[in-house]
Design an enzyme around this catalytic site. Structure first.
Site, PDB file in Angstrom:
ATOM      1  N   LYS A 179      16.376   2.365 -11.574  1.00  0.00           N
ATOM      2  CA  LYS A 179      16.167   1.993 -12.954  1.00  0.00           C
ATOM      3  C   LYS A 179      14.434   1.918 -13.371  1.00  0.00           C
ATOM      4  O   LYS A 179      14.037   2.292 -14.342  1.00  0.00           O
ATOM      5  CB  LYS A 179      16.665   0.313 -13.270  1.00  0.00           C
ATOM      6  CG  LYS A 179      18.020   0.253 -13.081  1.00  0.00           C
ATOM      7  CD  LYS A 179      18.560  -1.384 -13.068  1.00  0.00           C
ATOM      8  CE  LYS A 179      17.583  -2.282 -12.290  1.00  0.00           C
ATOM      9  NZ  LYS A 179      17.898  -2.000 -10.822  1.00  0.00           N
ATOM     10  N   ARG A 221      19.836 -10.589 -15.194  1.00  0.00           N
ATOM     11  CA  ARG A 221      20.347 -10.502 -14.183  1.00  0.00           C
ATOM     12  C   ARG A 221      21.495 -11.563 -13.820  1.00  0.00           C
ATOM     13  O   ARG A 221      22.402 -11.454 -12.978  1.00  0.00           O
ATOM     14  CB  ARG A 221      19.532 -10.617 -12.819  1.00  0.00           C
ATOM     15  CG  ARG A 221      18.990  -9.147 -12.305  1.00  0.00           C
ATOM     16  CD  ARG A 221      17.858  -9.843 -11.333  1.00  0.00           C
ATOM     17  NE  ARG A 221      17.673  -8.723 -10.075  1.00  0.00           N
ATOM     18  CZ  ARG A 221      16.607  -7.831 -10.234  1.00  0.00           C
ATOM     19  NH1 ARG A 221      15.620  -7.831 -11.058  1.00  0.00           N
ATOM     20  NH2 ARG A 221      16.612  -7.047  -8.996  1.00  0.00           N
ATOM     21  N   ARG A 230      12.368   3.486   1.250  1.00  0.00           N
ATOM     22  CA  ARG A 230      11.622   3.529   0.052  1.00  0.00           C
ATOM     23  C   ARG A 230      10.288   2.604   0.488  1.00  0.00           C
ATOM     24  O   ARG A 230      10.347   1.621   1.443  1.00  0.00           O
ATOM     25  CB  ARG A 230      12.362   2.634  -0.948  1.00  0.00           C
ATOM     26  CG  ARG A 230      11.480   2.291  -2.421  1.00  0.00           C
ATOM     27  CD  ARG A 230      12.303   1.887  -3.391  1.00  0.00           C
ATOM     28  NE  ARG A 230      12.723   0.326  -3.359  1.00  0.00           N
ATOM     29  CZ  ARG A 230      13.193  -0.256  -4.278  1.00  0.00           C
ATOM     30  NH1 ARG A 230      13.571   0.304  -5.482  1.00  0.00           N
ATOM     31  NH2 ARG A 230      13.196  -1.532  -4.379  1.00  0.00           N
ATOM     32  N   ARG A 286       8.169  -2.836   0.680  1.00  0.00           N
ATOM     33  CA  ARG A 286       8.428  -4.206   0.259  1.00  0.00           C
ATOM     34  C   ARG A 286       9.250  -4.946   1.374  1.00  0.00           C
ATOM     35  O   ARG A 286      10.091  -4.691   1.945  1.00  0.00           O
ATOM     36  CB  ARG A 286       9.123  -4.207  -1.169  1.00  0.00           C
ATOM     37  CG  ARG A 286       8.310  -3.748  -2.356  1.00  0.00           C
ATOM     38  CD  ARG A 286       9.017  -3.388  -3.627  1.00  0.00           C
ATOM     39  NE  ARG A 286      10.136  -4.210  -3.792  1.00  0.00           N
ATOM     40  CZ  ARG A 286      11.121  -3.981  -4.959  1.00  0.00           C
ATOM     41  NH1 ARG A 286      10.756  -3.158  -5.858  1.00  0.00           N
ATOM     42  NH2 ARG A 286      12.057  -4.781  -5.019  1.00  0.00           N
ATOM     43  N   ARG A 311      20.483  -8.745  -1.284  1.00  0.00           N
ATOM     44  CA  ARG A 311      20.257  -8.008  -2.526  1.00  0.00           C
ATOM     45  C   ARG A 311      21.642  -7.534  -3.121  1.00  0.00           C
ATOM     46  O   ARG A 311      22.033  -7.742  -4.185  1.00  0.00           O
ATOM     47  CB  ARG A 311      19.428  -7.241  -2.617  1.00  0.00           C
ATOM     48  CG  ARG A 311      17.916  -7.764  -2.420  1.00  0.00           C
ATOM     49  CD  ARG A 311      16.798  -6.737  -1.937  1.00  0.00           C
ATOM     50  NE  ARG A 311      16.367  -6.089  -3.390  1.00  0.00           N
ATOM     51  CZ  ARG A 311      15.797  -4.944  -3.238  1.00  0.00           C
ATOM     52  NH1 ARG A 311      15.404  -4.300  -2.256  1.00  0.00           N
ATOM     53  NH2 ARG A 311      15.339  -4.324  -4.395  1.00  0.00           N
TER      54      ARG A 311
HETATM   55  P1  AMP Z   1      13.123  -5.990  -8.541  1.00  0.00           P
HETATM   56  O1  AMP Z   1      11.942  -5.309  -8.455  1.00  0.00           O
HETATM   57  O2  AMP Z   1      13.900  -5.732  -9.879  1.00  0.00           O
HETATM   58  O3  AMP Z   1      14.108  -5.308  -7.541  1.00  0.00           O
HETATM   59  O4  AMP Z   1      13.013  -7.431  -8.229  1.00  0.00           O
HETATM   60  C1  AMP Z   1      12.679  -7.899  -7.292  1.00  0.00           C
HETATM   61  C2  AMP Z   1      13.036  -9.287  -6.994  1.00  0.00           C
HETATM   62  O5  AMP Z   1      12.589 -10.060  -7.911  1.00  0.00           O
HETATM   63  C3  AMP Z   1      14.546  -9.654  -7.079  1.00  0.00           C
HETATM   64  O6  AMP Z   1      15.207  -9.294  -5.754  1.00  0.00           O
HETATM   65  C4  AMP Z   1      14.557 -11.101  -7.123  1.00  0.00           C
HETATM   66  O7  AMP Z   1      14.346 -11.875  -6.248  1.00  0.00           O
HETATM   67  C5  AMP Z   1      13.042 -11.216  -8.225  1.00  0.00           C
HETATM   68  N1  AMP Z   1      13.757 -10.937  -9.626  1.00  0.00           N
HETATM   69  C6  AMP Z   1      13.496  -9.787 -10.571  1.00  0.00           C
HETATM   70  N2  AMP Z   1      13.809 -10.053 -11.564  1.00  0.00           N
HETATM   71  C7  AMP Z   1      14.837 -11.238 -11.557  1.00  0.00           C
HETATM   72  C8  AMP Z   1      15.573 -11.648 -12.565  1.00  0.00           C
HETATM   73  N3  AMP Z   1      16.026 -11.204 -13.771  1.00  0.00           N
HETATM   74  N4  AMP Z   1      16.187 -12.928 -12.349  1.00  0.00           N
HETATM   75  C9  AMP Z   1      16.002 -13.450 -10.822  1.00  0.00           C
HETATM   76  N5  AMP Z   1      15.325 -12.772 -10.055  1.00  0.00           N
HETATM   77  C10 AMP Z   1      14.614 -11.671 -10.470  1.00  0.00           C
END
Ligand code: AMP
Length: 213
Positions: free
Chosen positions: A13, A85, A124, A157, A168
């Site tokens: 995404k 989410r 990654r 990461r 996750r």
């Molecule tokens: P991402 O980069 O989108 O994979 O997000 C990395 C991490 O940020 C996720 O695993 C969550 O811990 C936190 N996070 C990102 N977006 C959200 C959201 N909308 N709600 C809750 N936690 C979030």
């Protein structure tokens, strides 16, 4: 236009949102990127969020909602990546959009099977400055640990490590799959099979969004 990109971790995404944002001028709103910036800045929210993020858990809804809502009515249009989410976040987004006299134009679901996702996440890496993604097996930076684009530090990461990847995936199934059903019940979801090259996925995404972009 307001478009929501949905899909499990590692579905691509972020890569596609950055690309679509460059080609359309729409604002790319990634809650993950916003949270990582807070962590880097050492803010109160960053300190709170870091533990949840490192474990692969979600940051509590109230923090996410207040972070995103001020940008939702951006006149350039918005690409939401990683938000909403949870169903609570989706309901709150609906409420904010309704108050602003706006709506969601499209929800695109990136479907990728679980084995492929785990493979992608396990290899990654990402630039800690400009967020350019790398695959350490098939698309590594030319100089180890250094971003080809901006010279920043390329890192794995914390949440791309094996334990966090498992968490996750489970959290996605439990908390985010119901969000997809929430939008499906309103007939708003376009499905794309998000495998193949980034170019071919971009092609599918552009078709799903239609000529409005
Ligand atoms: P991402 O980069 O989108 O994979 O997000 C990395 C991490 O940020 C996720 O695993 C969550 O811990 C936190 N996070 C990102 N977006 C959200 C959201 N909308 N709600 C809750 N936690 C979030």
């Amino acid at each position: 236009m307001r478009i929501i990109l949905m899909g499990p971790p590692g579905a691509g995404k972020g890569t596609q949102a950055r690309r679509l944002s460059e080609s359309t001028g729409m604002k790319h709103l990634s809650t993950g990127d916003l949270l990582r910036a807070e962590v880097t800045a050492g803010s109160e929210l960053g300190l709170l969020a870091k533990g949840f993020m490192d474990r692969g858990e979600y940051v509590p809804d109230s923090h996410i909602i207040s972070m995103i809502h001020k940008s939702i009515a951006d006149p350039a249009g918005v690409l939401l990546d990683g938000f909403p989410r949870t169903v609570v976040q989706a309901e709150s987004l609906d409420e904010s959009l309704e108050n602003a006299g706006l709506g969601i134009d499209k929800v695109v679901h990136f479907a990728v099977d679980t084995d492929e996702l785990v493979n992608r996440l396990s290899s990654r890496a990402v630039c800690s400055d400009c967020q350019t993604p790398y695959n350490l097996v098939s698309d590594a930076p030319s100089k180890e640990g250094v971003c080809d684009k901006c010279g920043g530090l390329v890192i794995v990461r914390e949440d791309d490590k094996p334990e966090a990847i498992k968490t996750r995936m489970c959290v996605y199934e439990e908390q985010t799959a119901p969000v997809l059903d929430y939008y499906r019940s309103r007939g708003e979801v376009s499905e794309i099979i998000a495998t193949g090259t980034p170019d071919s996925v971009f092609e599918k995404l552009s078709q799903a969004i239609g000529s409005g972009v």
